[in-house]
Design a protein around this motif. Structure first.
Motif, PDB file in Angstrom:
ATOM      1  N   ARG A 169      -0.615   9.801   4.869  1.00  0.00           N
ATOM      2  CA  ARG A 169       0.202  10.980   4.540  1.00  0.00           C
ATOM      3  C   ARG A 169      -0.675  12.209   4.349  1.00  0.00           C
ATOM      4  O   ARG A 169      -0.337  13.305   4.816  1.00  0.00           O
ATOM      5  N   ALA A 218      -8.376   7.430   7.106  1.00  0.00           N
ATOM      6  CA  ALA A 218      -7.158   7.468   6.291  1.00  0.00           C
ATOM      7  C   ALA A 218      -6.663   6.061   5.957  1.00  0.00           C
ATOM      8  O   ALA A 218      -6.283   5.779   4.820  1.00  0.00           O
ATOM      9  N   LEU A 219      -6.692   5.197   6.947  1.00  0.00           N
ATOM     10  CA  LEU A 219      -6.243   3.820   6.703  1.00  0.00           C
ATOM     11  C   LEU A 219      -7.183   3.078   5.760  1.00  0.00           C
ATOM     12  O   LEU A 219      -6.739   2.357   4.862  1.00  0.00           O
ATOM     13  N   THR A 236      -6.597   4.150   2.242  1.00  0.00           N
ATOM     14  CA  THR A 236      -5.405   3.498   1.706  1.00  0.00           C
ATOM     15  C   THR A 236      -5.714   2.076   1.247  1.00  0.00           C
ATOM     16  O   THR A 236      -5.152   1.599   0.258  1.00  0.00           O
ATOM     17  N   PHE A 255       0.851  -1.181   0.000  1.00  0.00           N
ATOM     18  CA  PHE A 255       0.000   0.000   0.000  1.00  0.00           C
ATOM     19  C   PHE A 255       0.887   1.231   0.000  1.00  0.00           C
ATOM     20  O   PHE A 255       1.956   1.231   0.606  1.00  0.00           O
ATOM     21  N   ASP A 256       0.435   2.262  -0.660  1.00  0.00           N
ATOM     22  CA  ASP A 256       1.282   3.452  -0.805  1.00  0.00           C
ATOM     23  C   ASP A 256       1.228   4.388   0.401  1.00  0.00           C
ATOM     24  O   ASP A 256       2.029   5.296   0.511  1.00  0.00           O
ATOM     25  N   GLY A 257       0.301   4.204   1.309  1.00  0.00           N
ATOM     26  CA  GLY A 257       0.232   5.054   2.494  1.00  0.00           C
ATOM     27  C   GLY A 257      -0.252   6.460   2.216  1.00  0.00           C
ATOM     28  O   GLY A 257      -0.046   7.365   3.022  1.00  0.00           O
ATOM     29  N   SER A 258      -0.900   6.665   1.076  1.00  0.00           N
ATOM     30  CA  SER A 258      -1.327   8.020   0.722  1.00  0.00           C
ATOM     31  C   SER A 258      -2.377   8.570   1.685  1.00  0.00           C
ATOM     32  O   SER A 258      -2.373   9.766   1.975  1.00  0.00           O
ATOM     33  N   GLY A 259      -3.256   7.733   2.201  1.00  0.00           N
ATOM     34  CA  GLY A 259      -4.282   8.200   3.145  1.00  0.00           C
ATOM     35  C   GLY A 259      -3.677   8.775   4.413  1.00  0.00           C
ATOM     36  O   GLY A 259      -3.951   9.924   4.778  1.00  0.00           O
TER      37      GLY A 259
END
Length: 87
Positions: free
Chosen positions: A9, A36-37, A40, A3-7
Protein backbone atom coordinates in the motif's frame (compact mmCIF):
# COMPACT_ATOMS: atom_id res chain seq x y z
CA UNK A 1 -1.46 -15.63 10.49
CA UNK A 2 -2.08 -12.77 8.08
CA UNK A 3 -0.26 -9.76 6.77
CA UNK A 4 -1.59 -6.24 6.71
CA UNK A 5 -0.24 -5.36 3.25
CA UNK A 6 1.17 -2.06 4.48
CA UNK A 7 4.33 -2.36 2.33
CA UNK A 8 2.52 -2.70 -1.00
CA UNK A 9 0.00 0.00 0.00
CA UNK A 10 2.82 2.40 0.85
CA UNK A 11 4.61 1.54 -2.40
CA UNK A 12 1.43 2.22 -4.40
CA UNK A 13 0.84 5.52 -2.56
CA UNK A 14 4.41 6.69 -3.20
CA UNK A 15 4.08 5.80 -6.88
CA UNK A 16 0.78 7.71 -7.12
CA UNK A 17 2.15 10.86 -5.45
CA UNK A 18 5.36 10.76 -7.51
CA UNK A 19 3.32 10.36 -10.70
CA UNK A 20 1.00 13.22 -9.75
CA UNK A 21 3.84 15.59 -8.90
CA UNK A 22 5.91 14.77 -11.97
CA UNK A 23 2.99 14.71 -14.38
CA UNK A 24 4.22 11.36 -15.70
CA UNK A 25 3.17 7.81 -14.93
CA UNK A 26 5.91 6.41 -12.68
CA UNK A 27 5.23 2.73 -12.10
CA UNK A 28 6.99 0.82 -9.36
CA UNK A 29 9.84 -1.33 -10.62
CA UNK A 30 10.33 -4.94 -9.62
CA UNK A 31 12.94 -4.07 -6.99
CA UNK A 32 10.48 -1.71 -5.31
CA UNK A 33 7.78 -4.37 -5.36
CA UNK A 34 10.15 -6.94 -3.85
CA UNK A 35 11.11 -4.46 -1.12
CA UNK A 36 7.46 -3.71 -0.32
CA UNK A 37 6.57 -7.37 -0.03
CA UNK A 38 9.61 -8.17 2.11
CA UNK A 39 8.79 -5.22 4.38
CA UNK A 40 5.30 -6.64 4.83
CA UNK A 41 6.87 -9.95 5.82
CA UNK A 42 8.97 -8.13 8.43
CA UNK A 43 12.31 -8.74 6.70
CA UNK A 44 14.89 -6.13 7.82
CA UNK A 45 15.64 -3.53 5.12
CA UNK A 46 19.32 -4.47 4.83
CA UNK A 47 18.43 -8.12 4.18
CA UNK A 48 15.61 -7.12 1.82
CA UNK A 49 18.05 -5.01 -0.16
CA UNK A 50 20.29 -8.03 -0.68
CA UNK A 51 17.36 -10.25 -1.68
CA UNK A 52 16.27 -7.66 -4.24
CA UNK A 53 19.75 -7.66 -5.78
CA UNK A 54 19.78 -11.46 -5.82
CA UNK A 55 16.41 -11.59 -7.57
CA UNK A 56 17.62 -9.16 -10.25
CA UNK A 57 20.83 -11.19 -10.70
CA UNK A 58 18.81 -14.39 -11.28
CA UNK A 59 16.83 -12.58 -13.96
CA UNK A 60 20.02 -11.39 -15.61
CA UNK A 61 21.38 -14.95 -15.69
CA UNK A 62 18.13 -16.03 -17.38
CA UNK A 63 18.53 -13.32 -20.02
CA UNK A 64 22.14 -14.34 -20.63
CA UNK A 65 21.12 -17.97 -21.08
CA UNK A 66 18.35 -16.99 -23.47
CA UNK A 67 20.70 -14.78 -25.51
CA UNK A 68 23.34 -17.55 -25.69
CA UNK A 69 20.77 -20.07 -26.95
CA UNK A 70 18.79 -17.72 -29.20
CA UNK A 71 20.91 -14.66 -30.04
CA UNK A 72 18.88 -11.60 -30.91
CA UNK A 73 21.02 -8.66 -29.77
CA UNK A 74 22.58 -8.26 -33.24
CA UNK A 75 19.18 -8.24 -34.91
CA UNK A 76 17.82 -5.68 -32.46
CA UNK A 77 20.90 -3.48 -32.97
CA UNK A 78 20.59 -3.64 -36.78
CA UNK A 79 16.87 -2.90 -36.75
CA UNK A 80 17.39 0.02 -34.38
CA UNK A 81 20.13 1.44 -36.60
CA UNK A 82 17.89 1.12 -39.68
CA UNK A 83 14.99 2.89 -37.96
CA UNK A 84 17.24 5.64 -36.58
CA UNK A 85 18.53 6.68 -40.00
CA UNK A 86 15.13 6.72 -41.75
CA UNK A 87 14.08 10.18 -42.90
Amino acid sequence: MGFDGSGPRLMTAISAVASERSGKILPVNVTGAIGALLATLGIPWNVARGLGVMARAVGLVGHLLEESENPMAGTIWSETEEEAVKP
